[in-house]
Design a protein around this motif. Structure first.
Motif, PDB file in Angstrom:
ATOM      1  N   TRP A 179      33.344  -2.350 -44.428  1.00 15.63           N
ATOM      2  CA  TRP A 179      33.035  -3.579 -43.716  1.00 15.63           C
ATOM      3  C   TRP A 179      34.306  -4.243 -43.191  1.00 15.63           C
ATOM      4  CZ3 TRP A 179      32.677  -8.723 -46.526  1.00 15.63           C
ATOM      5  CH2 TRP A 179      32.310  -9.746 -45.651  1.00 15.63           C
ATOM      6  N   LEU A 180      35.327  -4.380 -44.077  1.00 16.03           N
ATOM      7  CA  LEU A 180      36.552  -5.064 -43.688  1.00 16.03           C
ATOM      8  C   LEU A 180      37.442  -4.232 -42.776  1.00 16.03           C
ATOM      9  CD1 LEU A 180      37.503  -6.843 -47.037  1.00 16.03           C
ATOM     10  CD2 LEU A 180      36.567  -7.869 -44.975  1.00 16.03           C
ATOM     11  N   SER A 181      37.103  -2.978 -42.554  1.00 19.76           N
ATOM     12  CA  SER A 181      37.887  -2.165 -41.623  1.00 19.76           C
ATOM     13  C   SER A 181      37.374  -2.298 -40.195  1.00 19.76           C
ATOM     14  CB  SER A 181      37.853  -0.689 -42.044  1.00 19.76           C
ATOM     15  OG  SER A 181      36.540  -0.156 -41.906  1.00 19.76           O
ATOM     16  N   THR A 182      36.328  -3.083 -39.981  1.00 22.41           N
ATOM     17  CA  THR A 182      35.763  -3.299 -38.652  1.00 22.41           C
ATOM     18  C   THR A 182      36.429  -4.512 -38.008  1.00 22.41           C
ATOM     19  OG1 THR A 182      33.651  -2.436 -39.419  1.00 22.41           O
ATOM     20  CG2 THR A 182      33.633  -3.697 -37.367  1.00 22.41           C
ATOM     21  N   ALA A 183      37.005  -4.326 -36.828  1.00 21.51           N
ATOM     22  CA  ALA A 183      37.770  -5.392 -36.183  1.00 21.51           C
ATOM     23  C   ALA A 183      36.927  -6.637 -35.952  1.00 21.51           C
ATOM     24  CB  ALA A 183      38.343  -4.888 -34.856  1.00 21.51           C
ATOM     25  N   ARG A 184      35.689  -6.455 -35.535  1.00 20.09           N
ATOM     26  CA  ARG A 184      34.828  -7.590 -35.247  1.00 20.09           C
ATOM     27  C   ARG A 184      34.573  -8.408 -36.504  1.00 20.09           C
ATOM     28  NH1 ARG A 184      28.636  -7.026 -32.884  1.00 20.09           N
ATOM     29  NH2 ARG A 184      28.056  -9.236 -33.026  1.00 20.09           N
ATOM     30  N   ASN A 239      37.304 -14.835 -54.917  1.00 19.02           N
ATOM     31  CA  ASN A 239      36.604 -13.907 -54.032  1.00 19.02           C
ATOM     32  C   ASN A 239      36.949 -14.151 -52.569  1.00 19.02           C
ATOM     33  OD1 ASN A 239      35.334 -12.596 -56.141  1.00 19.02           O
ATOM     34  ND2 ASN A 239      33.473 -13.813 -56.019  1.00 19.02           N
ATOM     35  N   LEU A 240      37.134 -15.420 -52.202  1.00 16.29           N
ATOM     36  CA  LEU A 240      37.547 -15.702 -50.831  1.00 16.29           C
ATOM     37  C   LEU A 240      38.925 -15.123 -50.556  1.00 16.29           C
ATOM     38  CD1 LEU A 240      36.323 -19.383 -50.417  1.00 16.29           C
ATOM     39  CD2 LEU A 240      35.458 -17.390 -49.206  1.00 16.29           C
ATOM     40  N   ALA A 241      39.815 -15.215 -51.526  1.00 18.14           N
ATOM     41  CA  ALA A 241      41.143 -14.636 -51.364  1.00 18.14           C
ATOM     42  C   ALA A 241      41.053 -13.119 -51.243  1.00 18.14           C
ATOM     43  CB  ALA A 241      42.038 -15.030 -52.539  1.00 18.14           C
ATOM     44  N   GLU A 242      40.148 -12.509 -52.005  1.00 16.87           N
ATOM     45  CA  GLU A 242      40.002 -11.055 -51.934  1.00 16.87           C
ATOM     46  C   GLU A 242      39.489 -10.614 -50.575  1.00 16.87           C
ATOM     47  OE1 GLU A 242      37.795  -9.374 -55.112  1.00 16.87           O
ATOM     48  OE2 GLU A 242      39.434  -9.606 -56.550  1.00 16.87           O
ATOM     49  N   PRO A 274      41.918  -6.840 -48.416  1.00 19.47           N
ATOM     50  CA  PRO A 274      41.077  -5.703 -48.788  1.00 19.47           C
ATOM     51  C   PRO A 274      41.735  -4.743 -49.767  1.00 19.47           C
ATOM     52  CG  PRO A 274      41.036  -6.077 -46.426  1.00 19.47           C
ATOM     53  CD  PRO A 274      42.123  -6.936 -46.975  1.00 19.47           C
ATOM     54  N   VAL A 275      43.066  -4.613 -49.713  1.00 15.95           N
ATOM     55  CA  VAL A 275      43.734  -3.711 -50.645  1.00 15.95           C
ATOM     56  C   VAL A 275      43.490  -4.162 -52.076  1.00 15.95           C
ATOM     57  CG1 VAL A 275      45.955  -2.818 -51.422  1.00 15.95           C
ATOM     58  CG2 VAL A 275      45.495  -3.070 -48.974  1.00 15.95           C
ATOM     59  N   ARG A 276      43.638  -5.467 -52.315  1.00 19.66           N
ATOM     60  CA  ARG A 276      43.402  -5.997 -53.646  1.00 19.66           C
ATOM     61  C   ARG A 276      41.922  -5.917 -54.013  1.00 19.66           C
ATOM     62  NH1 ARG A 276      45.526 -11.795 -54.272  1.00 19.66           N
ATOM     63  NH2 ARG A 276      43.630 -12.314 -53.094  1.00 19.66           N
ATOM     64  N   ALA A 277      41.065  -6.143 -53.017  1.00 13.41           N
ATOM     65  CA  ALA A 277      39.632  -6.188 -53.289  1.00 13.41           C
ATOM     66  C   ALA A 277      39.095  -4.862 -53.796  1.00 13.41           C
ATOM     67  CB  ALA A 277      38.872  -6.605 -52.033  1.00 13.41           C
ATOM     68  N   SER A 282      45.833 -12.474 -45.122  1.00 15.53           N
ATOM     69  CA  SER A 282      46.372 -12.177 -46.439  1.00 15.53           C
ATOM     70  C   SER A 282      46.802 -13.413 -47.193  1.00 15.53           C
ATOM     71  CB  SER A 282      47.579 -11.233 -46.299  1.00 15.53           C
ATOM     72  OG  SER A 282      48.558 -11.826 -45.471  1.00 15.53           O
ATOM     73  N   THR A 283      46.549 -14.594 -46.652  1.00 15.54           N
ATOM     74  CA  THR A 283      47.038 -15.799 -47.297  1.00 15.54           C
ATOM     75  C   THR A 283      46.085 -16.316 -48.357  1.00 15.54           C
ATOM     76  OG1 THR A 283      45.997 -17.193 -45.624  1.00 15.54           O
ATOM     77  CG2 THR A 283      48.273 -16.505 -45.237  1.00 15.54           C
TER      78      THR A 283
END
Length: 310
Positions: free
Chosen positions: A205-210, A247-250, A254-257, A278-279
């Motif tokens: 999911w997080l690898s999708t630009a949109r 969870n919002l930070a994760e 995505p690497v940490r998630a 990443s903030t």
């Protein structure tokens, strides 16, 4: 002019209400920057077309309130120039809240991952969830300015009603702040729930630009709204379930998630999605660092709220 309202020394209760109206919204700078191009579209979306521009209303009210603060006098002509805005602003605030609630209800937490992602995209791109919350901040601050002016008018023209009307204004303000903070917390919780997706679903999911763009945009809007709501939001976020902020930070990393579940492969998979932000969000996030300069400057110089250059 004999009908001009000159402020006498306010009583303690009256003063407290006026101060609460001043302090309810810390800043509208981020809201103006975000919605000045979209306010008409959003008002159409929530069923409140026409009635004037949100930024223009705020500018007009800021000007009159500035004159009141600088001179201690509310001229009858100035009051008449903004008197009719109260009902418009109250109606718009109610419609913006109702729309936000409906959109948040649509972000189901039990649907399959693909359906939930589609719902999020609908909420952000079509229903303009983030912009609606930002516009609500601007409208609420305008309504607070209007109520300050109304209180000043009553103080001089109908002093026998001041105690009753002041109490009613204070009660109404408290209810509005509670509802606005409640919407902020609901929005944060709904967005944070997406971090609970299965690791492979989350990284895809997080690898999708949109989707990255949607997540970053909504997270930024929620940070700005939290900052604008000031101490009320700060208190609520201090009491918020810590897992929401985590969870919002994760979602912004995505690497940490997914790292714990996917091991070394997460570095490759997640690396494509780091751009989602990443903030992290934290308790009040970046918004608290963007609080605009005080609305009231020494010497009574009160800058107007203006939209940035398009």
């Amino acid at each position: 002019m004999a009908d001009d309202a000159h402020i006498e020394e306010p009583g303690p209760a009256d003063e407290a209400v006026a101060r609460a109206l001043r302090d309810a919204i810390v800043s509208v700078e981020a809201a103006v920057a975000r919605v000045h191009e979209f306010s008409a579209e959003i008002f159409e979306l929530v069923g409140a077309p026409g009635g004037g521009d949100a930024v223009d209303h705020h500018n007009a009210l800021t000007r009159v309130a500035g004159l009141l603060d600088a001179t201690g006098q509310l001229r009858a002509t100035d009051w008449e120039s903004v008197r009719g805005l109260g009902e418009i602003l109250a109606d718009r605030a109610g419609r913006l809240r109702a729309h936000t609630g409906v959109v948040l209800d649509g972000l189901g937490v039990d649907a399959p991952a693909q359906d939930r992602v589609a719902c999020l995209q609908q909420a952000v791109e079509t229903d303009r969830l983030g912009e609606t919350l930002q516009l609500l901040v601007l409208v609420e601050d305008s309504l607070n300015l209007w109520q300050r002016l109304r209180l000043a008018r009553i103080r001089t023209t109908e002093p026998d009603r001041l105690e009753h009307e002041g109490a009613a204004i204070g009660t109404t303000l408290a209810g509005r702040v509670e509802r606005d903070v409640g919407l902020l917390l609901r929005a944060r919780a709904r967005l944070a729930s997406y971090a609970a997706l299965k690791p492979f679903e989350l990284v895809r999911w997080l690898s999708t630009a949109r989707v990255k763009k949607d997540i970053a945009r909504l997270r930024a809007d929620l940070d700005d709204v939290a900052a604008a709501l000031g101490s009320a939001a700060e208190r609520a976020l201090e009491a918020e379930d810590p897992s929401v902020a985590e969870n919002l930070a994760e979602l912004g990393n995505p690497v940490r998630a997914v790292g714990g579940a996917l091991g070394d492969s997460a570095r490759t998979l997640g690396g494509r999605a780091v751009g989602a932000g990443s903030t992290g969000v934290g308790k009040l996030g970046r918004g608290l660092h963007r609080v605009a300069e005080p609305r009231r400057r020494p010497g009574g110089d009160v800058p107007l709220t203006t939209a940035p250059d398009a």
